[in-house]
Design an enzyme around this catalytic site. Structure first.
Site, PDB file in Angstrom:
ATOM      1  N   PHE A  12     -24.141 -37.461  13.216  1.00  0.00           N
ATOM      2  CA  PHE A  12     -22.795 -37.985  13.443  1.00  0.00           C
ATOM      3  C   PHE A  12     -21.789 -37.122  12.676  1.00  0.00           C
ATOM      4  O   PHE A  12     -20.653 -37.323  12.085  1.00  0.00           O
ATOM      5  CB  PHE A  12     -22.440 -39.421  12.675  1.00  0.00           C
ATOM      6  N   LYS A  97     -30.843 -25.860  19.773  1.00  0.00           N
ATOM      7  CA  LYS A  97     -31.663 -24.635  20.575  1.00  0.00           C
ATOM      8  C   LYS A  97     -32.606 -23.893  19.688  1.00  0.00           C
ATOM      9  O   LYS A  97     -33.625 -23.544  20.063  1.00  0.00           O
ATOM     10  CB  LYS A  97     -30.421 -23.281  20.607  1.00  0.00           C
ATOM     11  N   GLU A 121     -28.859 -29.713  28.093  1.00  0.00           N
ATOM     12  CA  GLU A 121     -27.871 -28.702  28.556  1.00  0.00           C
ATOM     13  C   GLU A 121     -26.868 -28.091  27.239  1.00  0.00           C
ATOM     14  O   GLU A 121     -26.725 -26.858  27.628  1.00  0.00           O
ATOM     15  CB  GLU A 121     -27.012 -29.507  29.587  1.00  0.00           C
ATOM     16  N   ASP A 193     -29.165 -17.154  16.498  1.00  0.00           N
ATOM     17  CA  ASP A 193     -28.687 -18.397  17.448  1.00  0.00           C
ATOM     18  C   ASP A 193     -28.647 -17.689  18.867  1.00  0.00           C
ATOM     19  O   ASP A 193     -28.803 -18.599  19.951  1.00  0.00           O
ATOM     20  CB  ASP A 193     -27.172 -18.517  17.032  1.00  0.00           C
ATOM     21  N   LYS A 197     -30.668 -19.507  22.173  1.00  0.00           N
ATOM     22  CA  LYS A 197     -30.331 -19.726  23.535  1.00  0.00           C
ATOM     23  C   LYS A 197     -30.774 -18.603  24.507  1.00  0.00           C
ATOM     24  O   LYS A 197     -30.957 -19.150  25.696  1.00  0.00           O
ATOM     25  CB  LYS A 197     -28.650 -19.492  23.445  1.00  0.00           C
ATOM     26  N   GLY A 294     -17.823 -26.239  19.699  1.00  0.00           N
ATOM     27  CA  GLY A 294     -16.622 -27.508  19.401  1.00  0.00           C
ATOM     28  C   GLY A 294     -17.372 -28.774  19.746  1.00  0.00           C
ATOM     29  O   GLY A 294     -18.316 -28.903  20.538  1.00  0.00           O
TER      30      GLY A 294
END
Ligand SMILES: NC(=O)c1ccc[n+]([C@@H]2O[C@H](COP(=O)([O-])OP(=O)(O)OC[C@H]3O[C@@H](n4cnc5c(N)ncnc54)[C@H](OP(=O)(O)O)[C@@H]3O)[C@@H](O)[C@H]2O)c1
Length: 412
Positions: A12, A97, A121, A193, A197, A294
């Site tokens: 959360f 990822k 996604e 990172d 991806k 974000g």
């Protein structure tokens, strides 16, 4: 038939909190969050304590919950949660990822064995709907190349450095203050990172699962103002590009800084924006742009996966049939710039040097190198060196298939 999605949410934070809000605002979706599992006791929460549990089994063992949405920041704990969810027959949506890149083959197998969906996604370029497009839209078109900016933090740093002439250290400190960079930015600035991806994108573009450790990731940690100025004087910006290509029966892929000219697709992609460019045989070049991080942008991709579960959607991995036989290779030549405040002697083995400069405080060389020789150097730990590629300049020896060579030449 549309079915009710009963969600057990893990996490959360930025994305999990965002999902809670977008789900409440999205009246179209027949989905409800039944329980939320978090980690830290005593933390202030924006919603009532009755929504939460600290015990993952309370969610995993709840037969009412048919979908796990995993949005935590710990890949090891996520592995335990996701694999257990599959075994319990629950669909899983994840944005993680690192988890996916490190365990993709196993996770696909386990989800298929248990006849459940595994959608992710948001794991690659957050809000950009690239994975489902690769799966569905590009299913019948032969893709030869995928590349893009896959990390918002580093793109923010590079954008601000170029715009304001500030040092990497200054901009990183500002980015951390603004919440664009983690306190430990290693995963972002060293290109991990972006690599995770890229690894996921390679699987869905070419049908080939490449072990993440095989993909070279060179980041931006050691960029100096002189490197940025070198580019600026030539009309070039530096961007951290994730790229992969299929040439004949080989796939190459890596993450590294690139000098890009003003007509390059990534030149005007700034700050926290990400982009993906695809080269296909029939549809030719296509370009996606969107927020790569974000709360709401990432939650929107998660929401889209949850929505797809209403119709029992799952990735079919059709490209795996042909992709399985592809070979991952580092056997190609690349044109690179290497800048340093030290004298450049034999740190890098150039096949030929096209241009060089040796000064008291700044030195550079540009020329062709064997990529495999670069893979032996840990650039992220070499404070004395900054290496940048050029977007067009990668070439292959021993490639006989002329059509593939033409495809390469026509690529961006
Ligand atoms: N932020 C982005 O823009 C973005 C974009 C794309 C993908 N993602 C991915 O989305 C995931 C979540 O990122 P985030 O930015 O939302 O992270 P975050 O803000 O740091 O929040 C992480 C949440 O995970 C919870 N958590 C950690 N370990 C847990 C465990 N073992 N069991 C239960 N809950 C646990 C934390 O609980 P407490 O609240 O109790 O500490 C927190 O609520 C990551 O995989 C990230 O890579 C993020």
């Amino acid at each position: 038939m549309e079915k009710k999605i009963k969600i057990g949410l893990f996490g959360f934070g930025c994305v999990g909190g965002g999902l809670y809000e977008v789900l409440n605002q999205s009246k179209l979706l027949n989905a409800e969050i039944v329980k939320i599992c978090i980690k830290t006791k005593g933390k202030e929460r924006s919603i009532d304590a009755s929504n939460f549990t600290f015990d993952k089994n309370e969610i995993l063992n709840n037969p009412e919950i048919n979908t796990i949405v995993e949005l935590i920041d710990d890949a090891d704990a996520a592995y335990e949660i996701v694999t257990e969810a599959f075994r319990k027959g629950k669909n899983v949506v994840s944005a993680n990822k690192k988890l996916i890149a490190l365990h993709l083959e196993e996770l696909i197998q386990l989800s298929q064995e248990n006849n459940v969906s595994f959608l992710y996604e948001a794991s690659s370029c957050a809000s950009i709907p690239v994975i489902r497009n690769l799966e569905e839209y590009y299913n019948n078109d032969s893709l030869s190349k995928i590349e893009g900016i896959c990390n918002g933090t580093t793109n923010y740093i590079l954008t601000q450095q170029f715009a304001h002439g500030k040092s990497y250290e200054e901009v990183l400190a500002e980015a951390t203050e603004l919440g664009f960079a983690e306190t430990d930015p290693t995963l972002d600035v060293d290109g991990f990172d972006s690599k995770f991806k890229l690894d996921i994108l390679i699987a869905h573009t070419f049908g080939k699962i490449v072990e993440a450790e095989k993909l070279l990731n060179i980041g931006i940690r050691h960029i100096k103002n002189e490197d940025v100025t070198f580019g600026r004087e030539k009309g070039l910006k530096i961007k951290l590009i994730s790229r992969a290509e299929k040439i004949g029966d080989k796939v190459i892929g890596f993450v590294a800084p690139h000098f890009v000219p003003a007509d390059h697709f990534a030149y005007n992609v700034e700050n926290e924006y990400n982009c993906v460019a695809i080269q296909a045989l029939f549809s030719d070049k296509q370009f996606f742009l969107g927020k790569g991080a974000g709360s709401y942008p990432t939650a929107s991709a998660v929401l889209s996966d949850v929505s797809a579960l209403q119709f029992d959607y799952s990735y079919e991995y059709k490209k795996f049939k042909s992709g399985r036989d592809l070979e991952f290779s580092n056997d190609f030549l690349a044109r690179v710039y290497v800048g340093s405040r030290n004298k450049l002697t034999d740190q890098i083995e150039f096949e030929n040097v096209e241009e060089s400069f040796a000064g008291l405080e700044y030195n550079y060389k540009i020329g062709w190198v064997k990529f495999s020789s670069l893979a032996e150097i840990d650039f992220n730990k070499r404070e004395d060196l900054f290496i940048s590629f050029f977007s067009e300049d990668v070439k292959f020896e021993n490639v006989n298939d002329e059509s593939r060579v033409e495809a390469l030449e026509s690529a961006f």
